[in-house]
Design an enzyme around this catalytic site. Structure first.
Site, PDB file in Angstrom:
ATOM      1  CG  ASN A   1      -2.990   8.263  12.745  1.00 25.98           C
ATOM      2  OD1 ASN A   1      -2.725   9.401  12.347  1.00 25.98           O
ATOM      3  ND2 ASN A   1      -3.048   7.945  14.030  1.00 25.98           N
ATOM      4  CD1 TRP A   2       0.044   8.204   6.588  1.00 24.37           C
ATOM      5  CD2 TRP A   2       0.456  10.068   5.405  1.00 24.37           C
ATOM      6  NE1 TRP A   2       0.116   7.845   5.258  1.00 24.37           N
ATOM      7  CE2 TRP A   2       0.368   8.979   4.513  1.00 24.37           C
ATOM      8  CE3 TRP A   2       0.705  11.345   4.889  1.00 24.37           C
ATOM      9  CZ2 TRP A   2       0.529   9.124   3.129  1.00 24.37           C
ATOM     10  CZ3 TRP A   2       0.859  11.501   3.513  1.00 24.37           C
ATOM     11  CH2 TRP A   2       0.771  10.382   2.636  1.00 24.37           C
TER      12      TRP A   2
ATOM     13  CG  HIS B   1      -4.651   8.450  18.146  1.00 23.18           C
ATOM     14  ND1 HIS B   1      -3.530   8.441  18.923  1.00 23.18           N
ATOM     15  CD2 HIS B   1      -4.493   7.450  17.234  1.00 23.18           C
ATOM     16  CE1 HIS B   1      -2.718   7.478  18.495  1.00 23.18           C
ATOM     17  NE2 HIS B   1      -3.282   6.867  17.475  1.00 23.18           N
TER      18      HIS B   1
ATOM     19  CD  GLU C   1       0.176   8.781  18.914  1.00 23.14           C
ATOM     20  OE1 GLU C   1      -0.026   9.507  17.924  1.00 23.14           O
ATOM     21  OE2 GLU C   1       0.681   7.637  18.823  1.00 23.14           O
TER      22      GLU C   1
ATOM     23  CB  SER D   1       2.522  -2.903  16.604  1.00 24.17           C
ATOM     24  OG  SER D   1       3.170  -1.957  17.434  1.00 24.17           O
TER      25      SER D   1
ATOM     26  N   GLY E   1      -0.513   3.069  11.856  1.00 23.50           N
ATOM     27  CA  GLY E   1       0.329   4.254  11.993  1.00 23.50           C
ATOM     28  C   GLY E   1       1.580   4.128  11.144  1.00 23.50           C
ATOM     29  N   GLY E   2       2.653   3.696  11.764  1.00 25.98           N
ATOM     30  CA  GLY E   2       3.964   3.643  11.112  1.00 25.98           C
ATOM     31  C   GLY E   2       3.965   2.971   9.750  1.00 25.98           C
TER      32      GLY E   2
HETATM   33  P1  PGA Z   1       1.215   2.147  14.890  1.00 27.66           P
HETATM   34  O1  PGA Z   1       0.130   3.268  15.285  1.00 27.66           O
HETATM   35  O2  PGA Z   1       0.614   1.337  13.769  1.00 27.66           O
HETATM   36  O3  PGA Z   1       2.432   2.915  14.483  1.00 27.66           O
HETATM   37  O4  PGA Z   1       1.412   1.294  16.109  1.00 27.66           O
HETATM   38  C1  PGA Z   1      -1.243   2.989  15.281  1.00 27.66           C
HETATM   39  C2  PGA Z   1      -2.037   4.211  15.655  1.00 27.66           C
HETATM   40  O5  PGA Z   1      -1.636   4.960  16.566  1.00 27.66           O
HETATM   41  O6  PGA Z   1      -3.100   4.477  15.051  1.00 27.66           O
END
Ligand code: PGA
Length: 235
Positions: free
Chosen positions: A8-9, A93, A95, A198, A219-220
């Site tokens: 997930n960019w 998500h 966010e 993470s 994500g990251g």
């Molecule tokens: P992260 O994000 O790997 O940067 O913790 C995961 C996500 O929100 O899908």
């Protein structure tokens, strides 16, 4: 079930990121180990689908509107993502739930819109730090599943504790197992259940071997080919 490693960019990636994705495709090769997916910002879906055509990596969206088309300035429909060559779309998500006030009922409608477009929804759930500390993680996830899952169709669930996203913090393997077992009891054996929050090359192997963890939403660590491949190769 075959595992799925999904990137997930988020709101990252200009045209130059296509080269990084091409490098990922080269590293993943024929994708024998697992299904691999990248969800770039909307602006890159078409170009990325072209770039990755013929590779083992699929492309998806990060969100969509609940209807196919209409007067909704700035929104994107699941049909548009399909038209650009997408195969999946993330919905709900944390966010989006936090930044845009999306609730379970809306997430369910979005998941159903994704299915109508012929794509696979990845439906995200997960508790906040306060909810975990209050011992309510299981209840929160159960309620989110009850409200967000479509009544039928093939979907993927991603368990992402809000406090673990982008923080470097990860639940204990026991806590991951507990929630994934709970999710499994609600969705049956054919639904893939991803862990997210993470995930990185150094913790991927232990997380991906927890019972009922069928992959990761990253994500990251999905932005750099070396990191993303490091997670893929932990399978
Ligand atoms: P992260 O994000 O790997 O940067 O913790 C995961 C996500 O929100 O899908």
């Amino acid at each position: 079930v075959r595992k799925l490693i999904a990137g997930n960019w988020k709101m990252n990636g200009l045209k130059a990121a296509l080269a990084e994705a091409a490098k990922m495709a080269e590293m993943v090769g024929d994708g024998n180990g697992a299904d691999v997916l990248i969800c770039p910002p909307f602006t890159l879906i078409g170009a990325l689908a072209e770039e990755l055509d013929g590779s083992a990596i699929r492309v998806g969206g990060q969100d969509c509107h609940v209807v196919e088309s209409g007067a909704h300035t700035g929104d994107i429909s699941a049909h548009m993502i399909a038209d650009m060559g997408g195969n999946y779309c993330i919905v709900g998500h944390s966010e989006r739930r936090a930044d845009h006030g999306e609730d379970d009922a809306l997430v369910k409608q979005k998941a159903e819109a994704v299915l109508r477009a012929g794509l696979t929804p990845i439906i995200c759930v997960g508790e906040t730090r306060e909810e975990r500390e209050a011992g309510k993680a299981g209840d929160v996830v159960s309620a989110q599943l009850a409200g967000s899952l479509p009544d039928s169709g093939q979907y993927v669930v991603a368990y992402e504790p809000v406090w673990a996203i982008g923080t470097g913090l990860v639940p204990t393997l026991e806590d991951i197992a507990e929630i994934h077992t709970l999710v499994r009891s609600k969705v049956g054996s054919k639904t893939r259940i991803l862990y997210g929050g993470s995930v990185k090359p150094s913790n991927a192997e232990e997380i991906l071997t927890v019972a009922n963890v069928d992959g990761a939403l990253v994500g990251g660590a999905s932005l750099k080919a070396d990191d993303f491949y490091g997670i893929y190769s932990a399978i």
